[in-house]
Design a protein around this motif. Structure first.
Motif, PDB file in Angstrom:
ATOM      1  N   GLU A  22       5.761  24.268 -30.522  1.00 55.30           N
ATOM      2  CA  GLU A  22       7.075  23.954 -29.962  1.00 55.30           C
ATOM      3  C   GLU A  22       7.363  22.446 -30.015  1.00 55.30           C
ATOM      4  O   GLU A  22       8.492  22.030 -30.241  1.00 55.30           O
ATOM      5  CB  GLU A  22       7.138  24.455 -28.524  1.00 55.30           C
ATOM      6  CG  GLU A  22       7.136  25.977 -28.398  1.00 55.30           C
ATOM      7  CD  GLU A  22       7.142  26.422 -26.950  1.00 55.30           C
ATOM      8  OE1 GLU A  22       7.107  25.538 -26.069  1.00 55.30           O
ATOM      9  OE2 GLU A  22       7.161  27.648 -26.704  1.00 55.30           O
ATOM     10  N   ALA A  73       8.304  21.663 -33.611  1.00 57.44           N
ATOM     11  CA  ALA A  73       9.658  22.153 -33.898  1.00 57.44           C
ATOM     12  C   ALA A  73      10.712  21.282 -33.222  1.00 57.44           C
ATOM     13  O   ALA A  73      11.772  20.987 -33.801  1.00 57.44           O
ATOM     14  CB  ALA A  73       9.787  23.611 -33.443  1.00 57.44           C
ATOM     15  N   LYS A  74      10.429  20.839 -31.995  1.00 59.25           N
ATOM     16  CA  LYS A  74      11.373  19.968 -31.298  1.00 59.25           C
ATOM     17  C   LYS A  74      11.506  18.617 -31.993  1.00 59.25           C
ATOM     18  O   LYS A  74      12.615  18.068 -32.123  1.00 59.25           O
ATOM     19  CB  LYS A  74      10.914  19.784 -29.857  1.00 59.25           C
ATOM     20  CG  LYS A  74      11.842  18.933 -29.020  1.00 59.25           C
ATOM     21  CD  LYS A  74      11.341  18.805 -27.595  1.00 59.25           C
ATOM     22  CE  LYS A  74      12.287  17.915 -26.772  1.00 59.25           C
ATOM     23  NZ  LYS A  74      11.783  17.763 -25.381  1.00 59.25           N
ATOM     24  N   ARG A 115      11.027  18.006 -35.210  1.00 58.92           N
ATOM     25  CA  ARG A 115      11.773  18.199 -36.459  1.00 58.92           C
ATOM     26  C   ARG A 115      13.274  18.345 -36.176  1.00 58.92           C
ATOM     27  O   ARG A 115      14.112  17.833 -36.930  1.00 58.92           O
ATOM     28  CB  ARG A 115      11.243  19.446 -37.186  1.00 58.92           C
ATOM     29  CG  ARG A 115       9.891  19.236 -37.847  1.00 58.92           C
ATOM     30  CD  ARG A 115       9.414  20.530 -38.497  1.00 58.92           C
ATOM     31  NE  ARG A 115      10.384  21.044 -39.442  1.00 58.92           N
ATOM     32  CZ  ARG A 115      10.504  20.628 -40.701  1.00 58.92           C
ATOM     33  NH1 ARG A 115       9.689  19.703 -41.167  1.00 58.92           N
ATOM     34  NH2 ARG A 115      11.404  21.160 -41.494  1.00 58.92           N
ATOM     35  N   GLN A 116      13.622  19.060 -35.106  1.00 59.07           N
ATOM     36  CA  GLN A 116      15.031  19.220 -34.765  1.00 59.07           C
ATOM     37  C   GLN A 116      15.650  17.885 -34.348  1.00 59.07           C
ATOM     38  O   GLN A 116      16.791  17.581 -34.710  1.00 59.07           O
ATOM     39  CB  GLN A 116      15.174  20.250 -33.645  1.00 59.07           C
ATOM     40  CG  GLN A 116      16.615  20.589 -33.287  1.00 59.07           C
ATOM     41  CD  GLN A 116      17.368  21.219 -34.440  1.00 59.07           C
ATOM     42  OE1 GLN A 116      16.794  21.968 -35.218  1.00 59.07           O
ATOM     43  NE2 GLN A 116      18.655  20.904 -34.556  1.00 59.07           N
ATOM     44  N   GLU A 117      14.908  17.074 -33.602  1.00 57.12           N
ATOM     45  CA  GLU A 117      15.416  15.753 -33.219  1.00 57.12           C
ATOM     46  C   GLU A 117      15.623  14.872 -34.443  1.00 57.12           C
ATOM     47  O   GLU A 117      16.602  14.120 -34.520  1.00 57.12           O
ATOM     48  CB  GLU A 117      14.451  15.097 -32.245  1.00 57.12           C
ATOM     49  CG  GLU A 117      14.422  15.748 -30.865  1.00 57.12           C
ATOM     50  CD  GLU A 117      13.421  15.078 -29.942  1.00 57.12           C
ATOM     51  OE1 GLU A 117      12.662  14.209 -30.435  1.00 57.12           O
ATOM     52  OE2 GLU A 117      13.382  15.435 -28.746  1.00 57.12           O
ATOM     53  N   ARG A 118      14.709  14.946 -35.400  1.00 56.90           N
ATOM     54  CA  ARG A 118      14.874  14.160 -36.626  1.00 56.90           C
ATOM     55  C   ARG A 118      16.102  14.628 -37.416  1.00 56.90           C
ATOM     56  O   ARG A 118      16.869  13.816 -37.941  1.00 56.90           O
ATOM     57  CB  ARG A 118      13.615  14.274 -37.488  1.00 56.90           C
ATOM     58  CG  ARG A 118      13.699  13.530 -38.808  1.00 56.90           C
ATOM     59  CD  ARG A 118      12.426  13.713 -39.625  1.00 56.90           C
ATOM     60  NE  ARG A 118      12.528  13.036 -40.905  1.00 56.90           N
ATOM     61  CZ  ARG A 118      13.101  13.557 -41.994  1.00 56.90           C
ATOM     62  NH1 ARG A 118      13.610  14.791 -41.920  1.00 56.90           N
ATOM     63  NH2 ARG A 118      13.157  12.877 -43.113  1.00 56.90           N
ATOM     64  N   LYS A 119      16.289  15.937 -37.481  1.00 57.37           N
ATOM     65  CA  LYS A 119      17.452  16.472 -38.189  1.00 57.37           C
ATOM     66  C   LYS A 119      18.754  16.062 -37.505  1.00 57.37           C
ATOM     67  O   LYS A 119      19.723  15.672 -38.171  1.00 57.37           O
ATOM     68  CB  LYS A 119      17.354  17.997 -38.258  1.00 57.37           C
ATOM     69  CG  LYS A 119      18.481  18.662 -39.011  1.00 57.37           C
ATOM     70  CD  LYS A 119      18.303  20.171 -39.043  1.00 57.37           C
ATOM     71  CE  LYS A 119      19.457  20.835 -39.777  1.00 57.37           C
ATOM     72  NZ  LYS A 119      19.308  22.314 -39.797  1.00 57.37           N
ATOM     73  N   ASP A 120      18.775  16.111 -36.166  1.00 61.47           N
ATOM     74  CA  ASP A 120      19.976  15.689 -35.436  1.00 61.47           C
ATOM     75  C   ASP A 120      20.250  14.198 -35.635  1.00 61.47           C
ATOM     76  O   ASP A 120      21.404  13.780 -35.745  1.00 61.47           O
ATOM     77  CB  ASP A 120      19.814  15.998 -33.950  1.00 61.47           C
ATOM     78  CG  ASP A 120      19.743  17.495 -33.675  1.00 61.47           C
ATOM     79  OD1 ASP A 120      20.176  18.272 -34.555  1.00 61.47           O
ATOM     80  OD2 ASP A 120      19.238  17.875 -32.599  1.00 61.47           O
ATOM     81  N   ASP A 163      21.754  13.758 -39.099  1.00 62.48           N
ATOM     82  CA  ASP A 163      23.143  14.219 -39.112  1.00 62.48           C
ATOM     83  C   ASP A 163      24.065  13.231 -38.402  1.00 62.48           C
ATOM     84  O   ASP A 163      25.178  12.955 -38.865  1.00 62.48           O
ATOM     85  CB  ASP A 163      23.244  15.590 -38.447  1.00 62.48           C
ATOM     86  CG  ASP A 163      22.593  16.682 -39.281  1.00 62.48           C
ATOM     87  OD1 ASP A 163      22.369  16.438 -40.483  1.00 62.48           O
ATOM     88  OD2 ASP A 163      22.300  17.760 -38.728  1.00 62.48           O
TER      89      ASP A 163
END
Length: 431
Positions: free
Chosen positions: A126, A129-130, A132-137, A140
């Motif tokens: 988790e 995954a968190k 990676r999501q922060e990097r993607k945000d 963006d």
């Protein structure tokens, strides 16, 4: 009792209409008595100014909201296109590589002190995954650039305001200046028709600057790798180098398009521009290779037009400011003063700006190159000072067209006085 004045008793039985309050701005003073659409709109606005101001503010707010939502949709579409442009095998390999990296990171976290605990591996997964999501945000958000989105959305609104201000100054000339000159009916018509060239020229150069593509470095048939014809590379070839085409062609890291020398990526237009000078919100366009001359022509037309208007409005502005007892409506006073102050403001801002851009043209330099060359953080560029200059006359001819041969001598003397001394020495050496 019969001699006392009659009073109106308030109540539901009193059906007499209440007297209407006088409007703050009487339409008969501020609007022209003509059955045109403009006169009708002026009358409607002045009768209920607060209501119409709220309507305009709501429309502007909806415009910005629509621009933000449109950019979000474009960003999602661009991300999907970039992903689908890759081969299927490469996409599958990247997905499996990301999964393998996430498993290794989660395993490293679970194999430490948290290994004896129950669910340690799931907790590590988790966390990965968190992250990676922060990097993607973050990527963006960096690609979205709300400042550039708002600047791009405000462009059409600024263009509309500029056109209205030009029309306001033109209206002041024909309704305030010409009647005050008292030249006679026939002479007034002749002067009015003759001087109509000035606002027409201003609108024409403004349209050319706004609608002309500043230059797009895209590879085309019959061009080199950067999309530039071999016969038109003087503007991007330094004086001391043999050819800029011998360099290895590069690509922009943001948009992926070919990036020849002196081109820059505009974050507002979201593309690279040839010989980019700056992005102008007033023009709603970038100023680059193909519209720099039109931009300078527009500044020159605007400066000359406001100079004539301010000179003719100066006596009336003095009369309005000093002699308040003269029979003159308040709307006429506001019209004279606002037009005069607007003309002075345009002269004070456009005049130095035009001189600065003329100096850049004579040095064959852009605003971005000027800032970078004089930046303390980029002292290494000091050795490349005026690397593209070939002399004031040749630089001017490259940007604005070649002047007549009979004017070369005195134009060269004027141009050499406008540019710094080191550029004048370079010009004499290059001749």
């Amino acid at each position: 009792m019969s001699g006392l004045p009659k009073t109106t008793t308030p109540g539901p039985w009193n059906t007499s209409p209440a007297p209407k309050a006088a409007p703050w701005f009487p339409p008969e003073e501020w609007c022209e008595p003509s059955p045109t659409l403009l006169g009708h709109a002026c009358e409607k606005y002045l009768r209920t100014p607060i209501w119409w101001s709220v309507v305009v503010a709501d429309v502007v707010g909806l415009w910005f909201i629509a621009a933000i939502l449109l950019r979000q949709r474009q960003q999602t579409k661009e991300r999907l296109q970039r992903r689908q442009s890759l081969p299927k095998s490469l996409r599958i390999r990247r997905d499996w590589s990301a999964v393998a990296a996430a498993v290794r990171l989660a395993s490293l976290g679970a194999g430490g002190r948290e290994a004896p605990q129950r669910g340690a591996w799931s907790l590590s997964w988790e966390r990965v995954a968190k992250a990676r999501q922060e990097r993607k945000d973050h990527m963006d958000k960096k690609d979205y650039n709300i400042t550039a989105v708002m600047t791009r959305a405000s462009g059409p609104l600024i263009v509309t305001v500029v056109c209205i201000l030009i029309a306001w100054e033109t209206h002041a000339f024909y309704t305030v200046v010409l009647p005050w000159l008292a030249l006679g009916e026939e002479t007034t018509k002749i002067v009015g028709y003759a001087l109509a060239v000035v606002p027409a020229r201003i609108y024409f150069d403004y349209a050319r600057t706004t609608l002309t593509d500043p230059g797009r470095p895209e590879a085309e048939e019959g061009s080199d790798a950067c999309g530039i014809n071999a016969g038109s590379v003087n503007w991007m070839t330094p004086v001391d180098s043999e050819s800029a085409l011998s360099r290895e062609p590069t690509r922009c890291l943001k948009c992926g398009s070919p990036k020849p020398p002196r081109s820059h990526h505009c974050k507002v237009c979201r593309r690279c521009v040839l010989k980019m000078d700056h992005h102008c919100p007033v023009m709603n366009n970038c100023i680059g290779l193909r519209n720099h001359r039109y931009f300078c022509f527009f500044l020159l037309d605007l400066l000359l037009g406001t100079f004539v208007l301010a000179g003719l409005l100066a006596p009336q502005a003095f009369e309005v400011a000093v002699y308040w007892s003269r029979p003159m409506t308040f709307a006429h006073r506001v019209h004279v003063v606002s037009s005069f102050l607007l003309a002075l403001l345009v002269q004070g801002s456009v005049g130095p700006f035009l001189i600065f851009h003329l100096q850049l043209i004579l040095m064959n330099e852009t605003t971005l190159e000027y800032i970078a060359r004089r930046s303390k953080k980029k002292g290494k560029m000091a050795s490349q000072e005026n690397a593209y200059s070939r002399g004031v006359l040749e630089n001017f001819a490259e940007a604005c067209g070649a002047p007549p041969m009979c004017c070369h001598r005195w134009l060269k003397g004027i141009f050499e006085r406008l540019v710094p001394a080191h550029v004048a020495r370079l010009a004499k050496r290059s001749v």
